[in-house]
Design a protein around this motif. Structure first.
Motif, PDB file in Angstrom:
ATOM      1  N   UNK A   1       8.024  -6.658  -7.820  1.00  0.00           N
ATOM      2  CA  UNK A   1       9.086  -6.872  -6.832  1.00  0.00           C
ATOM      3  C   UNK A   1       8.771  -6.153  -5.528  1.00  0.00           C
ATOM      4  N   UNK A   2       8.356  -4.889  -5.630  1.00  0.00           N
ATOM      5  CA  UNK A   2       8.039  -4.133  -4.426  1.00  0.00           C
ATOM      6  C   UNK A   2       6.835  -4.724  -3.701  1.00  0.00           C
ATOM      7  N   UNK A   3       5.866  -5.197  -4.484  1.00  0.00           N
ATOM      8  CA  UNK A   3       4.695  -5.808  -3.862  1.00  0.00           C
ATOM      9  C   UNK A   3       5.061  -7.122  -3.171  1.00  0.00           C
ATOM     10  N   UNK A   4       5.899  -7.902  -3.805  1.00  0.00           N
ATOM     11  CA  UNK A   4       6.319  -9.177  -3.221  1.00  0.00           C
ATOM     12  C   UNK A   4       7.087  -8.964  -1.923  1.00  0.00           C
ATOM     13  N   UNK A   5       7.892  -7.894  -1.863  1.00  0.00           N
ATOM     14  CA  UNK A   5       8.675  -7.602  -0.657  1.00  0.00           C
ATOM     15  C   UNK A   5       7.870  -6.852   0.400  1.00  0.00           C
ATOM     16  N   UNK A   6       6.587  -6.617   0.122  1.00  0.00           N
ATOM     17  CA  UNK A   6       5.738  -5.932   1.104  1.00  0.00           C
ATOM     18  C   UNK A   6       6.023  -4.449   1.220  1.00  0.00           C
ATOM     19  N   UNK A   7       6.545  -3.828   0.172  1.00  0.00           N
ATOM     20  CA  UNK A   7       6.873  -2.400   0.220  1.00  0.00           C
ATOM     21  C   UNK A   7       5.758  -1.536  -0.346  1.00  0.00           C
ATOM     22  N   UNK A   8       4.878  -2.128  -1.158  1.00  0.00           N
ATOM     23  CA  UNK A   8       3.692  -1.411  -1.661  1.00  0.00           C
ATOM     24  C   UNK A   8       2.499  -2.352  -1.592  1.00  0.00           C
ATOM     25  N   UNK A   9       1.317  -1.756  -1.581  1.00  0.00           N
ATOM     26  CA  UNK A   9       0.100  -2.547  -1.599  1.00  0.00           C
ATOM     27  C   UNK A   9      -0.251  -2.890  -3.043  1.00  0.00           C
ATOM     28  N   UNK A  10      -1.316  -3.663  -3.217  1.00  0.00           N
ATOM     29  CA  UNK A  10      -1.727  -4.076  -4.561  1.00  0.00           C
ATOM     30  C   UNK A  10      -2.115  -2.890  -5.433  1.00  0.00           C
ATOM     31  N   UNK A  11      -2.608  -1.809  -4.790  1.00  0.00           N
ATOM     32  CA  UNK A  11      -2.986  -0.618  -5.561  1.00  0.00           C
ATOM     33  C   UNK A  11      -1.824   0.332  -5.795  1.00  0.00           C
TER      34      UNK A  11
END
Length: 405
Positions: free
Chosen positions: A326-336
């Protein structure tokens, strides 16, 4: 044009059109009249009422034959069914009010006794020379093939009166349905209003015997109000939505029967109403299953997003896969898993809001205000900008999160 299309346009013949109109009127009357019995949580009273009509039909036939008639007068049969249905309602009311038995026990007893008595009387009728071709068994499951213009007129007049009485008495019946004790304190005669509710259902039951029968009329009294409840929170609207559901079910069910003559009308009407109910159960915008699933998913998303941001603000590892996605989809964290600038900024905002709420609890001792905090509602929706600025003055400068404040 297909037979179904012809039937829907009332072009399938005089008798088919007559049955369709009669079924529509009956469906509307049944849906509207059954609303308050459903809201009063007494839906099964309609079942007992319907079964209590059977001995009246048989007795009326026997009496009319004994007086020299052929016993098939619809008015006479309906009067007989109305008399025994009224007796059944009064017996239910008396047992529930005067004895220690619960109302459901009274309903079960009346239903079984009256229906059993009716079956015995039908057996007696069939043994009579005039009763072998009486067709009284049609009152069990309905008989539309022999429906006459007079029958449609009876349904129209009786149904209109029932709907008008329902609309006229909607306010006291609504009050009794939701809070009988308060209605009594306001000076309403709860017993009479209850009897009126049951009387309206009895009237629709009696006029619907010819079309859908005493067994299936119960479904027409219960399914439309239950369906309507999915679409509104206001009792006044339930009446008309239930009437519309019943009317559409009667119209479509009768048209389906006319397009396929081997299919019985009554069961098709009930199955149509059941289809509308299932559709409403799933797709109603507020109370439907799909809406509930969507609300749950949105709530779950908000919870995981907030908990993830709190973990970022505290520099704690996030191990929940859904939260990470969810956080990755919303651009709040990177893939790592490293927070982005936007993620750090929002994490700082969530952390500061938590601290603001701590201050708010100290400043405002009003539990009704601070108790509205659920961890998901933005603090800006509860307090004014001036109040939030006061909280910030008490907190001091913002705390940085990963280099961002």
């Amino acid at each position: 044009m297909t037979p179904l299309f012809d039937a829907l346009l009332l072009n399938a013949g005089y008798n088919a059109a007559l049955v369709t109109v009669g079924a529509t009127l009956l469906g509307f009357a049944a849906g509207a009249s059954g609303t308050f019995l459903f809201l009063r949580k007494r839906a099964l009273v309609s079942d007992a009422t319907a079964h209590a009509t059977l001995p009246g039909v048989a007795l009326a036939f026997i009496i009319m034959v004994a007086l020299g008639g052929d016993g098939r007068s619809l008015i006479g049969l309906l009067i007989g069914s109305a008399i025994t249905a009224t007796i059944g309602l009064l017996v239910i009311e008396w047992i529930a009010r005067r004895t220690r038995l619960a109302e459901d026990a009274a309903i079960g007893a009346v239903l079984g006794v009256f229906f059993g008595f009716g079956i015995v009387l039908l057996t007696v009728v069939q043994s009579m020379s005039a009763g072998r071709q009486a067709g009284l068994e049609g009152f069990l499951l309905g008989s539309t093939a022999g429906m006459l213009y007079q029958d449609a007129v009876i349904i129209a007049l009786g149904g209109s009166l029932a709907v008008f009485a329902t609309w006229l008495m909607r306010r006291p019946m609504t009050l009794v349905a939701f809070d009988a004790e308060y209605a009594a304190a306001m000076g309403y005669d709860v017993r009479r209003i209850d009897l009126l509710m049951m009387g309206l259902v009895m009237a629709v039951t009696v006029i619907g015997l010819k079309l859908v029968g005493l067994i299936l009329i119960v479904a027409m009294l219960i399914i439309p109000p239950v369906t309507a409840r999915f679409w509104t929170e206001r009792s006044g609207r339930v009446i008309w939505i239930a009437g519309a559901v019943g009317g559409v079910s009667g119209y479509v069910g009768a048209a389906l029967s006319a397009s396929a003559p081997a299919m019985p009308t009554g069961p098709l009407i009930v199955l149509t109403a059941a289809s509308v109910f299932i559709f409403s159960l799933i797709f109603a915008p507020v109370r439907g299953v799909a809406a509930a699933v969507i609300r749950h998913r949105r709530f779950q998303r908000r919870v995981h997003r907030r908990q993830g941001l709190l973990s970022l603000s505290r520099q704690e590892p996030i191990r929940e896969p859904y939260t990470l996605r969810l956080l990755a989809k919303d651009g709040l964290i990177r893939a790592d898993g490293v927070p982005t600038d936007t993620g750090r900024a929002q994490a700082a905002k969530v952390a500061r809001d938590e601290r603001r709420w701590d201050v708010a609890r100290e400043v405002h001792q009003d539990a009704g205000l601070t108790g509205r905090y659920d961890g998901l509602t933005p603090i800006e929706e509860i307090f004014t900008p001036d109040e939030i600025q006061d909280f910030d003055r008490r907190l001091g400068p913002p705390v940085s999160v990963g280099g961002l404040e």
